[in-house]
Motif scaffolding. Structure first.
Motif, short mmCIF file in Angstrom:
data_model
loop_
_atom_site.label_atom_id
_atom_site.label_comp_id
_atom_site.label_asym_id
_atom_site.label_seq_id
_atom_site.Cartn_x
_atom_site.Cartn_y
_atom_site.Cartn_z
N ILE A 33 35.60 -8.59 7.48
CA ILE A 33 35.81 -7.93 8.76
C ILE A 33 36.08 -6.45 8.56
CG2 ILE A 33 37.30 -7.83 10.80
CD1 ILE A 33 37.59 -10.87 10.60
N ARG A 34 36.85 -6.11 7.53
CA ARG A 34 37.07 -4.68 7.24
C ARG A 34 35.74 -4.00 6.91
NH1 ARG A 34 41.10 -6.59 4.01
NH2 ARG A 34 40.16 -5.73 2.13
N TRP B 26 36.46 7.65 6.69
CA TRP B 26 37.60 6.75 6.58
C TRP B 26 38.02 6.63 5.12
CZ3 TRP B 26 36.60 2.67 3.35
CH2 TRP B 26 35.25 2.39 3.10
N ALA B 27 39.16 6.04 4.90
CA ALA B 27 39.66 5.82 3.54
C ALA B 27 40.45 4.52 3.50
CB ALA B 27 40.54 6.99 3.09
N LYS B 28 40.42 3.86 2.34
CA LYS B 28 41.27 2.70 2.15
C LYS B 28 42.70 3.17 1.98
CE LYS B 28 37.71 -0.12 -0.11
NZ LYS B 28 37.33 -0.83 -1.36
N CYS B 29 43.60 2.41 2.52
CA CYS B 29 45.01 2.81 2.47
C CYS B 29 45.86 1.60 2.11
CB CYS B 29 45.45 3.39 3.82
SG CYS B 29 47.17 3.92 3.88
N ASN C 271 44.40 -2.00 4.83
CA ASN C 271 44.36 -0.96 5.84
C ASN C 271 43.19 0.01 5.65
OD1 ASN C 271 47.19 -1.45 7.11
ND2 ASN C 271 47.59 -1.31 4.92
N ILE C 272 42.58 0.37 6.76
CA ILE C 272 41.58 1.43 6.81
C ILE C 272 42.18 2.58 7.60
CG2 ILE C 272 39.28 2.08 7.60
CD1 ILE C 272 39.30 0.06 5.30
N SER C 273 42.15 3.78 7.02
CA SER C 273 42.75 4.96 7.64
C SER C 273 41.67 5.95 8.04
CB SER C 273 43.72 5.63 6.66
OG SER C 273 44.09 6.91 7.11
#
Length: 260
Positions: free
Chosen positions: A214-215, A229-232, A240-242
């Motif tokens: 889903i991400r 975007w960036a992984k967080c 988390n996606i930031s």
């Protein structure tokens, strides 16, 4: 509603000379109903069970009538939705919406109505949230990601027709994801300006979901929209996606905005 064989059996007992009262006691059918059947045994057309039409399982599969609303609802379903068996052959679609976002609840209700072949949706109040519920025989047709177990424990992939809808209405899909498992916050940091530490605030979007699939659906769509975007990883949790770049946040503000 009683089927024709039940009606015939009740009238057969009456034809044997039994009273309406005794037939009612034996069958559990009201005397008024039996009396009505003595005049007309066939069910009225409006009482005959009708199978809801479905855009997907008919002879010529097609998109839902409102693909933009469906794209939004697909995002909501992947985030906070579930499908469970109901009475007979039907299913309940439930989308959990926090009480603090009444506008989001209204938008969810309208999306469920648009997607539901019956055109219906209900609000079920629970502690701290409202479940927007729709009943239909066809939710598994419309959301083939339905299956046993939690979404993050199984493969989640869009079918070709779903991907085509998301490609045609990508912002609606992202809005559904953010409205379910995302947020817009005001982040802050400090900078030294002319030797003085100053607080600097900036808006930031997050999308959080345990499912890698889903991400990935979220980030693939953001890529097509030109959103950086960036992984967080927060507290050791990499779910988390930031979105924090100024131009990307501006895009998100234009098309998504904070929950309301």
């Amino acid at each position: 509603m009683y089927d024709l064989s039940t009606r015939k059996r009740a009238l057969s007992l009456v034809s044997q000379g039994r009273s309406l009262n005794s037939v009612s006691k034996e069958t559990g059918i009201s005397r008024a109903a039996i009396r009505e059947w003595m005049v007309r045994i066939e069910p009225l057309p409006r009482m005959r069970p009708q199978r809801e039409p479905c855009c997907r399982c008919g002879p010529t599969p097609a998109w839902p009538a409102d693909p933009a609303a469906y794209s939004y609802l697909l995002g909501l379903y992947l985030g906070d939705g579930c499908i469970s068996p109901g009475a007979r052959t039907g299913y309940f679609l439930r989308i959990a919406c926090a009480d603090v976002w009444p506008g989001l609840i209204d938008a969810c209700v309208e999306a469920v109505k648009e997607a539901n072949p019956s055109g219906k949706a209900a609000r079920v109040q629970a502690t701290g949230h409202v479940s927007v519920v729709g009943y239909s025989q066809h939710w598994p047709c419309l959301f083939p990601q339905h299956g046993p177990g939690k979404k993050h424990d199984r493969k989640i992939a869009l079918e070709l027709w779903q991907q085509e809808i998301v490609d045609a209405h990508p912002w609606e899909f992202v809005r559904g994801l953010i409205h379910s498992d995302g947020c817009r916050i005001t982040n802050w940091t400090t900078r030294i300006v002319a030797g003085v530490k100053k607080r600097y605030e900036y808006p930031r979007y997050f999308f959080t979901n345990k499912s890698d699939d889903i991400r990935r659906l979220c980030t693939d769509t953001l890529d097509r929209l030109g959103v950086q975007w960036a992984k967080c990883t927060r507290n050791g949790i990499p779910f988390n996606i930031s979105i924090a770049r100024k131009d990307s946040v501006a895009l998100m503000d234009t098309h998504i905005g904070p929950k309301y």
